[in-house]
Design a protein around this motif. Structure first.
Motif, PDB file in Angstrom:
ATOM      1  N   LYS A   1       0.818  -1.213   0.000  1.00 51.49           N
ATOM      2  CA  LYS A   1       0.000   0.000   0.000  1.00 51.49           C
ATOM      3  C   LYS A   1       0.852   1.263   0.000  1.00 51.49           C
ATOM      4  N   ASN A   2       2.009   1.187   0.656  1.00 47.71           N
ATOM      5  CA  ASN A   2       2.833   2.386   0.837  1.00 47.71           C
ATOM      6  C   ASN A   2       3.971   2.507  -0.176  1.00 47.71           C
ATOM      7  N   LEU A   3       4.066   1.570  -1.100  1.00 46.42           N
ATOM      8  CA  LEU A   3       5.130   1.661  -2.097  1.00 46.42           C
ATOM      9  C   LEU A   3       4.941   2.899  -2.966  1.00 46.42           C
TER      10      LEU A   3
ATOM     11  N   GLN B   1       4.501  -9.928 -11.785  1.00 45.18           N
ATOM     12  CA  GLN B   1       3.744 -10.042 -10.543  1.00 45.18           C
ATOM     13  C   GLN B   1       4.464 -10.943  -9.546  1.00 45.18           C
ATOM     14  N   SER B   2       5.014 -12.049 -10.013  1.00 46.89           N
ATOM     15  CA  SER B   2       5.736 -12.967  -9.115  1.00 46.89           C
ATOM     16  C   SER B   2       7.007 -12.303  -8.583  1.00 46.89           C
ATOM     17  N   ALA B   3       7.679 -11.501  -9.410  1.00 48.06           N
ATOM     18  CA  ALA B   3       8.883 -10.794  -8.956  1.00 48.06           C
ATOM     19  C   ALA B   3       8.536  -9.786  -7.873  1.00 48.06           C
ATOM     20  N   LYS B   4       7.421  -9.082  -8.026  1.00 51.07           N
ATOM     21  CA  LYS B   4       7.013  -8.120  -7.004  1.00 51.07           C
ATOM     22  C   LYS B   4       6.665  -8.822  -5.702  1.00 51.07           C
ATOM     23  N   GLU B   5       5.932  -9.929  -5.781  1.00 49.53           N
ATOM     24  CA  GLU B   5       5.574 -10.675  -4.571  1.00 49.53           C
ATOM     25  C   GLU B   5       6.825 -11.169  -3.862  1.00 49.53           C
ATOM     26  N   TRP B   6       7.783 -11.653  -4.627  1.00 54.46           N
ATOM     27  CA  TRP B   6       9.041 -12.139  -4.043  1.00 54.46           C
ATOM     28  C   TRP B   6       9.788 -11.010  -3.342  1.00 54.46           C
ATOM     29  N   ALA B   7       9.848  -9.838  -3.984  1.00 53.26           N
ATOM     30  CA  ALA B   7      10.568  -8.703  -3.406  1.00 53.26           C
ATOM     31  C   ALA B   7       9.856  -8.176  -2.162  1.00 53.26           C
ATOM     32  N   VAL B   8       8.540  -8.082  -2.214  1.00 52.63           N
ATOM     33  CA  VAL B   8       7.783  -7.573  -1.061  1.00 52.63           C
ATOM     34  C   VAL B   8       7.927  -8.515   0.132  1.00 52.63           C
ATOM     35  N   LYS B   9       7.947  -9.805  -0.119  1.00 53.77           N
ATOM     36  CA  LYS B   9       8.117 -10.780   0.954  1.00 53.77           C
ATOM     37  C   LYS B   9       9.464 -10.595   1.651  1.00 53.77           C
ATOM     38  N   ILE B  10      10.517 -10.391   0.867  1.00 54.41           N
ATOM     39  CA  ILE B  10      11.855 -10.163   1.457  1.00 54.41           C
ATOM     40  C   ILE B  10      11.871  -8.835   2.209  1.00 54.41           C
ATOM     41  N   ALA B  11      11.234  -7.808   1.643  1.00 54.40           N
ATOM     42  CA  ALA B  11      11.191  -6.507   2.306  1.00 54.40           C
ATOM     43  C   ALA B  11      10.478  -6.600   3.645  1.00 54.40           C
TER      44      ALA B  11
ATOM     45  N   THR C   1      19.265  -3.048 -21.492  1.00 54.28           N
ATOM     46  CA  THR C   1      19.587  -4.024 -22.537  1.00 54.28           C
ATOM     47  C   THR C   1      18.559  -3.958 -23.659  1.00 54.28           C
ATOM     48  N   GLY C   2      18.945  -3.356 -24.776  1.00 56.43           N
ATOM     49  CA  GLY C   2      18.056  -3.306 -25.939  1.00 56.43           C
ATOM     50  C   GLY C   2      16.711  -2.692 -25.580  1.00 56.43           C
ATOM     51  N   HIS C   3      15.658  -3.341 -26.024  1.00 55.47           N
ATOM     52  CA  HIS C   3      14.295  -2.882 -25.733  1.00 55.47           C
ATOM     53  C   HIS C   3      13.586  -3.775 -24.730  1.00 55.47           C
ATOM     54  N   TYR C   4      14.287  -4.780 -24.206  1.00 57.58           N
ATOM     55  CA  TYR C   4      13.636  -5.760 -23.343  1.00 57.58           C
ATOM     56  C   TYR C   4      13.279  -5.194 -21.971  1.00 57.58           C
ATOM     57  N   TRP C   5      13.905  -4.101 -21.557  1.00 51.36           N
ATOM     58  CA  TRP C   5      13.661  -3.572 -20.218  1.00 51.36           C
ATOM     59  C   TRP C   5      12.495  -2.593 -20.167  1.00 51.36           C
ATOM     60  N   PHE C   6      12.004  -2.116 -21.317  1.00 48.42           N
ATOM     61  CA  PHE C   6      10.956  -1.101 -21.322  1.00 48.42           C
ATOM     62  C   PHE C   6       9.702  -1.558 -20.580  1.00 48.42           C
ATOM     63  N   CYS C   7       9.219  -2.734 -20.932  1.00 47.31           N
ATOM     64  CA  CYS C   7       7.977  -3.231 -20.337  1.00 47.31           C
ATOM     65  C   CYS C   7       8.155  -3.479 -18.841  1.00 47.31           C
ATOM     66  N   LEU C   8       9.297  -4.073 -18.456  1.00 43.43           N
ATOM     67  CA  LEU C   8       9.571  -4.344 -17.041  1.00 43.43           C
ATOM     68  C   LEU C   8       9.628  -3.041 -16.244  1.00 43.43           C
ATOM     69  N   ALA C   9      10.357  -2.049 -16.739  1.00 44.22           N
ATOM     70  CA  ALA C   9      10.498  -0.782 -16.017  1.00 44.22           C
ATOM     71  C   ALA C   9       9.153  -0.067 -15.883  1.00 44.22           C
TER      72      ALA C   9
ATOM     73  N   ASN D   1       3.672   0.166 -10.405  1.00 43.50           N
ATOM     74  CA  ASN D   1       3.321  -0.591  -9.201  1.00 43.50           C
ATOM     75  C   ASN D   1       4.140  -0.164  -7.978  1.00 43.50           C
ATOM     76  N   GLY D   2       4.699   1.043  -8.027  1.00 42.78           N
ATOM     77  CA  GLY D   2       5.305   1.617  -6.841  1.00 42.78           C
ATOM     78  C   GLY D   2       6.756   1.290  -6.599  1.00 42.78           C
ATOM     79  N   ILE D   3       7.436   0.659  -7.536  1.00 47.77           N
ATOM     80  CA  ILE D   3       8.838   0.298  -7.363  1.00 47.77           C
ATOM     81  C   ILE D   3       9.694   1.226  -8.221  1.00 47.77           C
ATOM     82  N   SER D   4      10.636   1.921  -7.578  1.00 47.69           N
ATOM     83  CA  SER D   4      11.523   2.821  -8.318  1.00 47.69           C
ATOM     84  C   SER D   4      12.470   2.019  -9.192  1.00 47.69           C
TER      85      SER D   4
END
Length: 326
Positions: A32-34, A100-110, A125-133, A139-142
């Motif tokens: 909620k606070n991200l 979504q799974s990467a965010k859940e994994w990161a939030v759990k560790i946080a 790397t090329g254009h592959y990072w656009f969608c991820l970023a 979703n609140g992640i810098s």
């Protein structure tokens, strides 16, 4: 029956359940606070220098390093002291479920390590990072970028080896972020994103058109050196219309003066006199008679050029509409 052992085991299970529930509550609060920080807040008031970057990486922040791939990304997590908080690299796919799974994994560790904010570092790397970023920021992640050359130069720091792999690079990237060696990516939004994409598309079309014209010039120089005198500008409207209907020498000769004029008339082109048409037809005939010309140009070149011209022509109103909206 060992009653004391069973009772102690039940207490441990109960405690683990409570811990899991507390972690879930913390994870929900973190979600909620991200809040994602972008270039707009950090760089618009001036240069985002090294000291400001180090201040941006606060103690309550979880640092993620991500090695970007075409299909699969790998992620590792550390704290501001460089201690690794993830047991191993976390792989995830380059799609919604993977993000979504990467965010859940990161939030759990946080939640487990009392972190309230998350920053993700990656190589552009090329254009592959656009969608991820874009997804992570929404979703609140810098998201920050590191220089690929800096990653290459720090490979030996981790394990005294020059070897490079998908599981080693994420930690190198995370350490660079920890030390303030990163930059903020510029990701335009809404109208500016559309204008940027249209501009890139127009530049690509121009490059394709110029490449095709150059190949067409090559064919002309090989088979018809006098084409400039015979047809004028080979990629001009008159030449393209004529060559589209009559790409071979015999076709041009068979057309005759009236046929050439009719082609230009049907294309609503004007400006060439009958005398010029006759003279050009004579030059083409002389070139064929001396055996210096076997083929004018491939139909494909003309089709590509006309297609690119038409697409570029349609793009200009789109730009005008977008600027009017602005």
């Amino acid at each position: 029956m060992n009653v004391k052992g069973t009772k102690k085991k039940n207490q441990v299970v109960t405690a683990n359940i409570f811990e899991q529930q507390e972690l879930l509550k913390k994870a929900e609060m973190i979600k909620k606070n991200l809040t994602a920080s972008t270039w707009r807040e950090l760089e618009t008031n001036g240069k985002f220098d090294k000291n400001e970057k180090l201040s941006f990486i606060s103690d309550d922040m979880l640092i993620l390093g991500c090695d970007v791939g075409s299909e699969t990304h790998y992620m590792r997590a550390i704290d501001t002291r460089g201690r690794e908080l993830s047991k191993s690299a976390f792989p995830f796919n380059n799609d919604y479920e993977g993000f979504q799974s990467a965010k859940e994994w990161a939030v759990k560790i946080a939640a487990k390590h009392e972190k309230s904010q998350i920053v993700l570092g990656l190589e552009p790397t090329g254009h592959y990072w656009f969608c991820l970023a874009t997804w992570m920021i929404s979703n609140g992640i810098s998201v920050v970028q590191v220089n690929p050359y800096a990653v290459k130069q720090t490979k030996e720091v981790e394990d005294n080896s020059q070897l490079k792999d998908d599981r080693k690079d994420p930690k190198l990237i995370a350490n660079l972020v920890k030390d303030g060696n990163f930059g903020m990516p510029y990701l335009p939004e809404k109208l500016y994103a559309e204008l940027r994409r249209l501009s890139m598309f127009r530049d690509q079309l121009n490059e394709d058109r110029i490449r095709t014209i150059n190949r067409m010039h090559r064919e002309m120089k090989i088979y018809f050196p006098e084409y400039k005198d015979a047809l004028g500008k080979v990629d001009g409207a008159f030449s393209l219309e004529l060559l589209k209907q009559a790409p071979f020498p015999d076709d041009l000769i068979a057309l005759g003066e009236d046929g050439i004029r009719q082609i230009w008339h049907d294309a609503k082109l004007s400006g060439h006199s009958v005398y010029e048409q006759v003279e050009r037809r004579k030059l083409v005939h002389d070139t064929i008679r001396h055996g210096r010309f076997t083929i004018i140009v491939n139909r494909g070149f003309i089709a590509f050029i006309k297609q690119d011209n038409g697409t570029l022509y349609k793009l200009h109103p789109l730009f005008a509409v977008q600027y009017k909206i602005q």
